[in-house]
Scaffold this active site. Structure first.
Site, PDB file in Angstrom:
ATOM      1  N   TYR A  91       0.819  -1.220   0.000  1.00 20.90           N
ATOM      2  CA  TYR A  91       0.000   0.000   0.000  1.00 20.90           C
ATOM      3  C   TYR A  91       0.848   1.263   0.000  1.00 20.90           C
ATOM      4  O   TYR A  91       0.326   2.347   0.210  1.00 20.90           O
ATOM      5  CB  TYR A  91      -0.958  -0.014   1.199  1.00 20.90           C
ATOM      6  CG  TYR A  91      -1.917  -1.171   1.135  1.00 20.90           C
ATOM      7  CD1 TYR A  91      -2.929  -1.202   0.172  1.00 20.90           C
ATOM      8  CD2 TYR A  91      -1.801  -2.260   1.988  1.00 20.90           C
ATOM      9  CE1 TYR A  91      -3.797  -2.269   0.077  1.00 20.90           C
ATOM     10  CE2 TYR A  91      -2.669  -3.340   1.909  1.00 20.90           C
ATOM     11  CZ  TYR A  91      -3.661  -3.340   0.951  1.00 20.90           C
ATOM     12  OH  TYR A  91      -4.530  -4.394   0.851  1.00 20.90           O
ATOM     13  N   ASP A 150      -3.078 -10.160   8.103  1.00 23.33           N
ATOM     14  CA  ASP A 150      -2.065 -11.163   7.764  1.00 23.33           C
ATOM     15  C   ASP A 150      -0.738 -10.946   8.494  1.00 23.33           C
ATOM     16  O   ASP A 150      -0.352 -11.802   9.276  1.00 23.33           O
ATOM     17  CB  ASP A 150      -1.898 -11.264   6.251  1.00 23.33           C
ATOM     18  CG  ASP A 150      -3.052 -12.055   5.624  1.00 23.33           C
ATOM     19  OD1 ASP A 150      -3.445 -13.072   6.222  1.00 23.33           O
ATOM     20  OD2 ASP A 150      -3.553 -11.662   4.563  1.00 23.33           O
ATOM     21  N   HIS A 386       4.395  -7.482  -3.145  1.00 23.60           N
ATOM     22  CA  HIS A 386       3.125  -7.763  -3.792  1.00 23.60           C
ATOM     23  C   HIS A 386       2.235  -6.541  -3.713  1.00 23.60           C
ATOM     24  O   HIS A 386       2.252  -5.803  -2.738  1.00 23.60           O
ATOM     25  CB  HIS A 386       2.415  -8.945  -3.136  1.00 23.60           C
ATOM     26  CG  HIS A 386       3.012 -10.254  -3.483  1.00 23.60           C
ATOM     27  ND1 HIS A 386       4.075 -10.774  -2.792  1.00 23.60           N
ATOM     28  CD2 HIS A 386       2.727 -11.130  -4.472  1.00 23.60           C
ATOM     29  CE1 HIS A 386       4.410 -11.942  -3.322  1.00 23.60           C
ATOM     30  NE2 HIS A 386       3.616 -12.179  -4.348  1.00 23.60           N
ATOM     31  N   TYR A 471     -11.581  -1.128  -2.720  1.00 25.39           N
ATOM     32  CA  TYR A 471     -11.792  -0.684  -1.334  1.00 25.39           C
ATOM     33  C   TYR A 471     -10.551  -0.037  -0.750  1.00 25.39           C
ATOM     34  O   TYR A 471     -10.626   0.620   0.292  1.00 25.39           O
ATOM     35  CB  TYR A 471     -12.248  -1.867  -0.465  1.00 25.39           C
ATOM     36  CG  TYR A 471     -11.154  -2.657   0.205  1.00 25.39           C
ATOM     37  CD1 TYR A 471     -10.414  -3.607  -0.497  1.00 25.39           C
ATOM     38  CD2 TYR A 471     -10.843  -2.451   1.547  1.00 25.39           C
ATOM     39  CE1 TYR A 471      -9.403  -4.334   0.116  1.00 25.39           C
ATOM     40  CE2 TYR A 471      -9.831  -3.170   2.164  1.00 25.39           C
ATOM     41  CZ  TYR A 471      -9.110  -4.103   1.446  1.00 25.39           C
ATOM     42  OH  TYR A 471      -8.103  -4.808   2.051  1.00 25.39           O
ATOM     43  N   ARG A 472      -9.386  -0.162  -1.421  1.00 27.36           N
ATOM     44  CA  ARG A 472      -8.124   0.252  -0.813  1.00 27.36           C
ATOM     45  C   ARG A 472      -7.048   0.043  -1.863  1.00 27.36           C
ATOM     46  O   ARG A 472      -7.138  -0.875  -2.670  1.00 27.36           O
ATOM     47  CB  ARG A 472      -7.857  -0.677   0.373  1.00 27.36           C
ATOM     48  CG  ARG A 472      -6.678  -0.389   1.270  1.00 27.36           C
ATOM     49  CD  ARG A 472      -6.639  -1.505   2.288  1.00 27.36           C
ATOM     50  NE  ARG A 472      -5.619  -1.354   3.301  1.00 27.36           N
ATOM     51  CZ  ARG A 472      -5.223  -2.346   4.095  1.00 27.36           C
ATOM     52  NH1 ARG A 472      -5.779  -3.546   3.972  1.00 27.36           N
ATOM     53  NH2 ARG A 472      -4.295  -2.161   4.995  1.00 27.36           N
TER      54      ARG A 472
END
Lengths: 526, 526
Positions: A91, A150, A386, A471-472
């Site tokens: 992110y 996670d 990722h 959503y993000r």
């Protein structure tokens, strides 16, 4: 030293000097080596010109220091990118969206302020990690669970504000927060909900307070700096039970998701799971590839039958009293059996809590039992970044099939070597919708990353064209995604901007976050 | 004709003329008879000088008409008090807080836009009542439940925005909304959550959208006019079971509430109930009065034992598959038995759904089964108004006892004839806290109402002094209650005002709601 946009080197040097007086010299970071640590090591823009680089990082300890840092930032108009703790992989890491922003790093504010195991809540600062909170709960022998995402190194505050998800019945992290303390751009401190009542006895028990319920404004936003946040915890359940449902045919997905939605929407299944197909993992079988491209669903059914494979599969997790979870699984079996000929059931893991240390040591993944870990990294591969593409799709079989079809086609159109890899499970991280999660590897390879960005942007577009929104996302794509939420000539974004200008007139807090730019940068960026 | 504050009669006559052109002459109300209908018949200020009187009412049908009405209101600075449908008894009726405001009545916008019984949601306009929505569901034979509040004539939109509660597992009405359309004061239309994505397929399935989650800003507020709102519905459950737990001693309340909180916070008990004491309803027994004033808890225990009464009682409602609810009740019995010697259990009503018309006809109260009614009025007495004092208190035995003690003392201090009537049950309308509801009768008796206001304000004060705040109130007390949320020199209220000035610079929408006044009226009211 990189300098924030619009500031002279002299100005910024004044800023750093003043910040140093506020936080102490060990808590301000301006050297290239230090600043490098705040960049996103897995940025999809790695080593390209527009990969954002912070100008500095400043780590205040407490509300007063934040207020003082903000005062200087306001005076000089220094953009500050707020982070809590953890890595924020996928992110944007710790890096700002706007190159030259200074990072406002809240890692020192790492106090667990309260954990209550009668009313089952916690109150923590942003620098507290899931590991920290778990350790506190263990040390005090409290019978409550947190809900880790996670990787456990992240911050409950940061993760919830970004609206992350976990795996237990408390999976929706923002939904399970209760009460905030926020420092506004002007240095004013507010407490939300019942926290606005001095000496409140229910700050972490009742969310709304009186008058407007404003907490959501501070999630995925740049309207304030959250300095305390409350969370609802799950009382330690008596037991856990899981069971797997498989159905034989391609078209069984419709009824399968319909029954699943009934169970979820009835709070019979309260935790996160995923719907997947064993066939998705069959690659490089020319027969299957041929059927996928030219065959019918009957051909797919016949292929699955020949291989002895079910077509679809879902594992159902149940948490609660042993007799209740047994009855829930029994009921689920009845519903699926009645709806779908050939549905099969496999009893899965079952546990009584608390787990023994031996049980925990043997587990591949402790996260669904409220124990933070880093085992996700052994699952998805080490030493590689990722990026997730995460559209919200309806909880229907139609949407599952259509999203797979549409997104697979994007990969094919763009000649991605991933090809059929677009077939990924759909998750139920949130109450009444699915989220599709496509993972893209990020490497230190400019050409591969360019291709990833091309596919990612095409997925955003194809997704929006079908009424599905993300959503993000990673900072790199925040603008792209914000622009898909464009109803009535982007009236929602313009509303966000109206709020931004009112609460942060100098535009110092996290410019560009979620597509929201302060007025002085808006024209340049629009 | 009353004229809005700050307007000349000529100005207001122009306004009415323009509004008439917009909505048609049958949808604007200015005669004394008509305006009287919009007053609060059960106002605690009835027939006193400061009892608010609207200047007019205007009922637009649709977003375009609202936009046009707002344009005129902005031009002339006419305060508009927005209402949806229903009576809003106990909270101010249809009357504005500020006398002379015009009422913006949305009753004509009464379309049920969608009900989905696969993903279990509804999308409705503000003029839709719970009865309307129920009728729609019945007519279309959909297997979903709505969650009505006590009287069914109200609006799901209005009730949720005021953060009302019901009785089924969907009891927290604001929490179970999903997606809004809002007309801002400047006439701009926004859609929140996934609704901001054109052609969205998940507007009623996923709440947050992308970026700040702003829905809460429009609850208990005056920041916009909500014109559409989505709600999550409960899939018709298989069964209902209730059971009553009683415990013998005064001090059993501590463990009783502890077990109850465990059950609620574990989602084993998901619906609304109340904790009460049979002894509270014993009035005019000098022996008990004496014990209450001078005795010990042991004396109270002995009194209860002599009368063969339990000391405390709670009924637990369970909704879900028949075997699951049976296991839940079984588990609850085990937990209470293990914690409290002498705990007793009584099996209550049990139903399988759908109910037959005969079953429904025989029920005293259909509201807990998703069927709106007006039967609350036969329970609390007809032809008399009620005002509720509703502090949120912690879900602990200590708080139950202390609130009873403190509030009873207020009645005694003020020499109220109600006396021990302050002993009212504590409700679990919300997830993790109790709400105490004290009902005050409102009559057309100026002196009695004055006394009621005195007690009410004293209760607010005593409540705030102990860290308990009210969740909702009548317009008459909004200012009093807003002022108790005063942390850091009222910084939250000042934040609300900052937002108000940004989104409604002319201060036309519902001035004074929840204590929030527009800038031009602020000094006068502060």
């Amino acid at each position: 030293m990189k300098v924030p946009p619009g500031l002279s080197a002299k100005d910024f040097s004044d800023v750093v000097k003043q910040w140093t007086e506020i936080v102490g010299k060990e808590w301000i970071f301006t050297s290239d080596e230090d600043v490098e640590m705040y960049r996103d090591y897995y940025s999809p823009l790695w080593h390209e010109d527009n990969d954002p680089v912070p100008s500095a990082a400043v780590a205040p300890d407490g509300v007063e220091q934040i207020q003082a840092v903000l005062k200087v930032a306001n005076e000089y108009k220094v953009p500050l990118w707020t982070i809590s703790t953890g890595k924020n992989l996928g992110y944007g890491g710790s890096a700002p969206l706007l190159s030259g922003s200074a990072v406002l790093d809240l890692k020192r504010m790492n106090r667990v302020l309260e954990v209550n195991d009668k009313n089952h809540y916690a109150l923590v600062e942003p620098g507290v990690s899931y590991f920290d909170l778990y350790r506190y709960i263990r040390q005090h022998n409290l019978k409550v669970w947190l809900d880790p995402p996670d990787p456990g190194w992240g911050s409950p505050v940061g993760n919830s504000l970004d609206r992350g998800g976990g795996y237990t019945p408390m999976r929706d992290h923002f939904d399970n927060h209760c009460g905030m303390e926020v420092v506004l751009a002007n240095g004013e401190v507010i407490r939300t909900g019942m926290g606005a009542l001095p000496g409140s006895k229910t700050w972490q028990q009742y969310k709304y307070g009186f008058g407007p319920y404003i907490d959501g404004m501070f999630s995925q936003s740049n309207f304030g700096v959250v300095t305390k946040m409350g969370f609802w915890l799950l009382p330690e359940p008596e037991a856990y039970l899981s069971g797997t449902v498989t159905v034989p045919k391609h078209d069984d997905i419709y009824k399968m998701v319909e029954v699943f939605a009934y169970l979820v929407d009835s709070s019979i299944v309260q935790a996160t799971t995923l719907i997947t197909s064993p066939l998705w993992y069959v690659r490089n079988d020319p027969e299957l590839t041929g059927i996928r491209e030219h065959g019918t669903t009957q051909d797919l059914d016949a292929y699955a039958a020949r291989k002895g494979a079910a077509y679809w599969s879902v594992s159902l997790p149940f948490y609660g009293p042993a007799k209740v979870v047994a009855a829930q699984w029994e009921f689920a079996k009845e519903k699926f059996s009645a709806a779908i000929p050939g549905a099969k059931f496999l009893d899965g893991a079952s546990y009584r809590f608390p787990l023994s240390d031996e049980q925990v040591a043997k587990m591949a993944d402790t996260v669904p039992f409220g124990i933070p870990s880093l085992s996700i990294f052994s699952m998805i591969g080490k030493n590689i970044g990722h990026l997730g593409f995460s559209p919200i799709i309806p909880m229907t079989g139609e949407a599952v099939l259509e999203s797979q079809r549409v997104f697979t086609q994007v990969y094919r159109d763009l000649g991605s070597p991933e090809g059929e890899a677009a077939s990924f499970p759909v998750f139920s991280f949130f109450a009444r919708a699915f989220v599709n999660i496509y993972l893209f590897p990020i490497e230190h390879d400019v050409e591969k990353n360019r291709k990833t960005r091309e596919i990612y942007r095409r997925l955003i577009k194809e997704s929006a064209a079908r009424g599905w929104g993300e959503y993000r996302t990673h900072t790199t794509f925040m603008k792209d995604i914000a622009e898909t939420y464009s109803f009535n000539n982007h009236s929602l974004l313009r509303f966000h901007e109206m709020i931004k200008d009112a609460v942060d007139p100098n535009g110092i807090l996290s410019p560009g976050k979620s597509g929201i730019w302060p007025k002085r940068m808006r024209t340049a960026k629009a």
